[in-house]
Design a protein around this motif. Structure first.
Motif, PDB file in Angstrom:
ATOM      1  N   GLY A 128       0.802  -1.215   0.000  1.00 13.77           N
ATOM      2  CA  GLY A 128       0.000   0.000   0.000  1.00 13.77           C
ATOM      3  C   GLY A 128       0.830   1.257   0.000  1.00 13.77           C
ATOM      4  N   SER A 129       2.161   1.147   0.074  1.00 10.94           N
ATOM      5  CA  SER A 129       3.026   2.314   0.088  1.00 10.94           C
ATOM      6  C   SER A 129       4.036   2.220  -1.033  1.00 10.94           C
ATOM      7  N   PRO A 130       4.351   3.352  -1.671  1.00 12.82           N
ATOM      8  CA  PRO A 130       5.323   3.316  -2.749  1.00 12.82           C
ATOM      9  C   PRO A 130       6.701   2.953  -2.240  1.00 12.82           C
ATOM     10  N   THR A 131       7.457   2.264  -3.064  1.00 13.27           N
ATOM     11  CA  THR A 131       8.822   1.920  -2.677  1.00 13.27           C
ATOM     12  C   THR A 131       9.697   3.148  -2.791  1.00 13.27           C
ATOM     13  N   THR A 132      10.486   3.405  -1.779  1.00 15.76           N
ATOM     14  CA  THR A 132      11.392   4.532  -1.816  1.00 15.76           C
ATOM     15  C   THR A 132      12.778   4.057  -2.198  1.00 15.76           C
ATOM     16  N   THR A 133      13.589   4.977  -2.687  1.00 13.99           N
ATOM     17  CA  THR A 133      14.965   4.634  -3.007  1.00 13.99           C
ATOM     18  C   THR A 133      15.867   5.416  -2.092  1.00 13.99           C
ATOM     19  N   ALA A 134      16.931   4.804  -1.637  1.00 17.61           N
ATOM     20  CA  ALA A 134      17.809   5.477  -0.706  1.00 17.61           C
ATOM     21  C   ALA A 134      19.240   5.303  -1.116  1.00 17.61           C
ATOM     22  N   SER A 135      20.076   6.266  -0.759  1.00 18.95           N
ATOM     23  CA  SER A 135      21.501   6.121  -0.972  1.00 18.95           C
ATOM     24  C   SER A 135      22.195   6.398   0.330  1.00 18.95           C
ATOM     25  N   SER A 136      23.164   5.575   0.671  1.00 21.74           N
ATOM     26  CA  SER A 136      23.903   5.755   1.907  1.00 21.74           C
ATOM     27  C   SER A 136      25.370   5.855   1.579  1.00 21.74           C
ATOM     28  N   SER A 137      26.066   6.773   2.243  1.00 21.39           N
ATOM     29  CA  SER A 137      27.502   6.899   2.035  1.00 21.39           C
ATOM     30  C   SER A 137      28.154   7.316   3.317  1.00 21.39           C
ATOM     31  N   VAL A 153      22.205   9.458   4.560  1.00 23.34           N
ATOM     32  CA  VAL A 153      21.067   8.775   3.936  1.00 23.34           C
ATOM     33  C   VAL A 153      20.219   9.801   3.198  1.00 23.34           C
ATOM     34  N   ALA A 154      19.933   9.506   1.943  1.00 22.88           N
ATOM     35  CA  ALA A 154      19.050  10.364   1.154  1.00 22.88           C
ATOM     36  C   ALA A 154      18.026   9.468   0.479  1.00 22.88           C
ATOM     37  N   THR A 155      16.758   9.697   0.764  1.00 19.56           N
ATOM     38  CA  THR A 155      15.676   8.853   0.266  1.00 19.56           C
ATOM     39  C   THR A 155      14.563   9.721  -0.288  1.00 19.56           C
ATOM     40  N   SER A 156      13.953   9.277  -1.388  1.00 19.89           N
ATOM     41  CA  SER A 156      12.848  10.058  -1.929  1.00 19.89           C
ATOM     42  C   SER A 156      11.840   9.146  -2.603  1.00 19.89           C
ATOM     43  N   SER A 157      10.588   9.610  -2.630  1.00 15.88           N
ATOM     44  CA  SER A 157       9.524   8.865  -3.297  1.00 15.88           C
ATOM     45  C   SER A 157       8.277   9.714  -3.413  1.00 15.88           C
ATOM     46  N   GLY A 176       7.119  12.702  -4.226  1.00 15.92           N
ATOM     47  CA  GLY A 176       6.919  14.002  -3.593  1.00 15.92           C
ATOM     48  C   GLY A 176       7.488  14.141  -2.208  1.00 15.92           C
ATOM     49  N   TRP A 177       7.962  13.042  -1.623  1.00 17.66           N
ATOM     50  CA  TRP A 177       8.537  13.067  -0.285  1.00 17.66           C
ATOM     51  C   TRP A 177      10.023  12.779  -0.372  1.00 17.66           C
ATOM     52  N   SER A 178      10.835  13.529   0.376  1.00 18.33           N
ATOM     53  CA  SER A 178      12.266  13.241   0.441  1.00 18.33           C
ATOM     54  C   SER A 178      12.763  13.389   1.867  1.00 18.33           C
ATOM     55  N   TYR A 179      13.790  12.624   2.183  1.00 17.69           N
ATOM     56  CA  TYR A 179      14.312  12.540   3.543  1.00 17.69           C
ATOM     57  C   TYR A 179      15.830  12.543   3.483  1.00 17.69           C
ATOM     58  N   GLN A 180      16.451  13.317   4.386  1.00 18.30           N
ATOM     59  CA  GLN A 180      17.907  13.382   4.455  1.00 18.30           C
ATOM     60  C   GLN A 180      18.343  13.285   5.913  1.00 18.30           C
ATOM     61  N   ALA A 181      19.421  12.560   6.144  1.00 21.15           N
ATOM     62  CA  ALA A 181      19.938  12.442   7.509  1.00 21.15           C
ATOM     63  C   ALA A 181      21.365  11.942   7.485  1.00 21.15           C
ATOM     64  N   SER A 182      22.105  12.277   8.534  1.00 24.26           N
ATOM     65  CA  SER A 182      23.411  11.691   8.781  1.00 24.26           C
ATOM     66  C   SER A 182      23.240  10.792   9.991  1.00 24.26           C
ATOM     67  N   VAL A 183      23.330   9.484   9.768  1.00 22.63           N
ATOM     68  CA  VAL A 183      23.042   8.506  10.820  1.00 22.63           C
ATOM     69  C   VAL A 183      24.327   8.132  11.547  1.00 22.63           C
ATOM     70  N   PRO A 184      24.405   8.416  12.857  1.00 23.61           N
ATOM     71  CA  PRO A 184      25.621   8.088  13.607  1.00 23.61           C
ATOM     72  C   PRO A 184      25.794   6.591  13.796  1.00 23.61           C
ATOM     73  N   GLY A 185      26.997   6.201  14.224  1.00 22.14           N
ATOM     74  CA  GLY A 185      27.290   4.789  14.400  1.00 22.14           C
ATOM     75  C   GLY A 185      26.622   4.148  15.591  1.00 22.14           C
ATOM     76  N   ASP A 186      26.145   4.949  16.560  1.00 19.08           N
ATOM     77  CA  ASP A 186      25.488   4.389  17.738  1.00 19.08           C
ATOM     78  C   ASP A 186      24.275   3.568  17.304  1.00 19.08           C
ATOM     79  N   PRO A 187      24.215   2.290  17.667  1.00 20.71           N
ATOM     80  CA  PRO A 187      23.131   1.427  17.181  1.00 20.71           C
ATOM     81  C   PRO A 187      21.741   1.850  17.651  1.00 20.71           C
ATOM     82  N   SER A 188      21.634   2.398  18.860  1.00 23.13           N
ATOM     83  CA  SER A 188      20.326   2.825  19.363  1.00 23.13           C
ATOM     84  C   SER A 188      19.805   4.025  18.578  1.00 23.13           C
ATOM     85  N   ILE A 189      20.679   5.005  18.360  1.00 23.33           N
ATOM     86  CA  ILE A 189      20.272   6.181  17.594  1.00 23.33           C
ATOM     87  C   ILE A 189      19.944   5.784  16.162  1.00 23.33           C
ATOM     88  N   ALA A 190      20.754   4.911  15.594  1.00 28.33           N
ATOM     89  CA  ALA A 190      20.520   4.467  14.221  1.00 28.33           C
ATOM     90  C   ALA A 190      19.172   3.771  14.098  1.00 28.33           C
TER      91      ALA A 190
END
Length: 240
Positions: free
Chosen positions: A58-67, A86-90, A92-106
């Motif tokens: 029921g939801s469109p598939t988003t594409t993401a790139s991680s570096s 992380v950069a993801t879009s689908s 009309g919606w887009s999302y950007q974040a820098s995900v730290p290495g801490d597993p809980s925050i991630a």
């Protein structure tokens, strides 16, 4: 509240541009004139994220790139993992974040990414989603479901483009349960309610936000070991 007004005070309660029309709610923004019975909202699009996002039913598939965003990706043994961009879009919606290495925050940020995607999709399509309960609970969950019900009742839905950029994420491991506070810069200046039917179909049903604004979210660890969004603090009088 008059029936031809929409209360925008709960936008940041659900985040990602969510607008609720609920009588008796306090508002930090001027209500928009719908020219129709009060009640409606804004939301986000979706598929679960995990570095690369995959769609749910029921939801469109988003594409993401991680570096890797930190120099020296091959860190020494025992060193903290480097953050990942992380950069993801689908649709009309887009999302950007820098995900730290801490597993809980991630893990909390992954749940949050999925939450913003799901609510966007719900608002655009004016439909319910079984996925929402995977990423939100408490008041945030119930208000979003109420919002979609109001969209259908008023024959309105969200339209346009929205960008959610995470600017900060902090873990409070001493809290019970543990909580990650996520701050975003949300740009929904081109994402707002429109009439879905009738003579005004496609026309704005609310006054769009003029600037991007920050939101502060609380994502807590549930008894089942899953992270979910359970609080949002509006920052509608600020810009980012």
């Amino acid at each position: 509240m008059k029936r031809n007004r929409v209360n925008k005070g709960l936008i940041a309660v659900l985040g990602a541009g969510l607008l609720l029309a609920a009588a008796g709610c306090s508002s930090s923004q001027k209500p928009a004139d719908l020219g129709a019975p009060a009640g409606a909202a804004n939301t986000a699009t979706s598929g679960p994220a995990s570095g690369s996002a995959t769609g749910t039913s029921g939801s469109p598939t988003t594409t993401a790139s991680s570096s890797t965003s930190a120099a020296g990706s091959s860190s020494a043994p025992g060193a903290a993992a480097a953050p990942k961009a992380v950069a993801t879009s689908s649709a009309g919606w887009s999302y950007q974040a820098s995900v730290p290495g801490d597993p809980s925050i991630a893990a909390a940020m992954t749940a949050f990414q999925n939450y913003t995607a799901v609510i966007h999709d719900m608002g655009v399509k004016a439909h319910d989603s079984n996925d929402l309960a995977k990423y939100a609970d408490g008041t945030v969950l119930s208000l979003m479901n109420d919002f979609v019900a109001q969209e259908r009742r008023l024959s309105v839905n969200q339209q346009g483009t929205e960008t959610v950029k995470v600017t900060d994420a902090k873990l409070d491991s001493a809290a019970k349960p543990p909580v990650v506070t996520i701050t975003t810069c949300t740009d929904d200046t081109k994402f707002f309610l429109v009439f879905a039917t009738g003579a005004k179909k496609g026309q704005p049903a609310q006054t769009p936000n003029k600037t991007a604004y920050p939101n502060v979210y609380k994502v807590h660890l549930g008894a089942d070991g899953k992270w979910r969004v359970n609080a949002v603090t509006p920052e509608s009088k600020k810009t980012c």
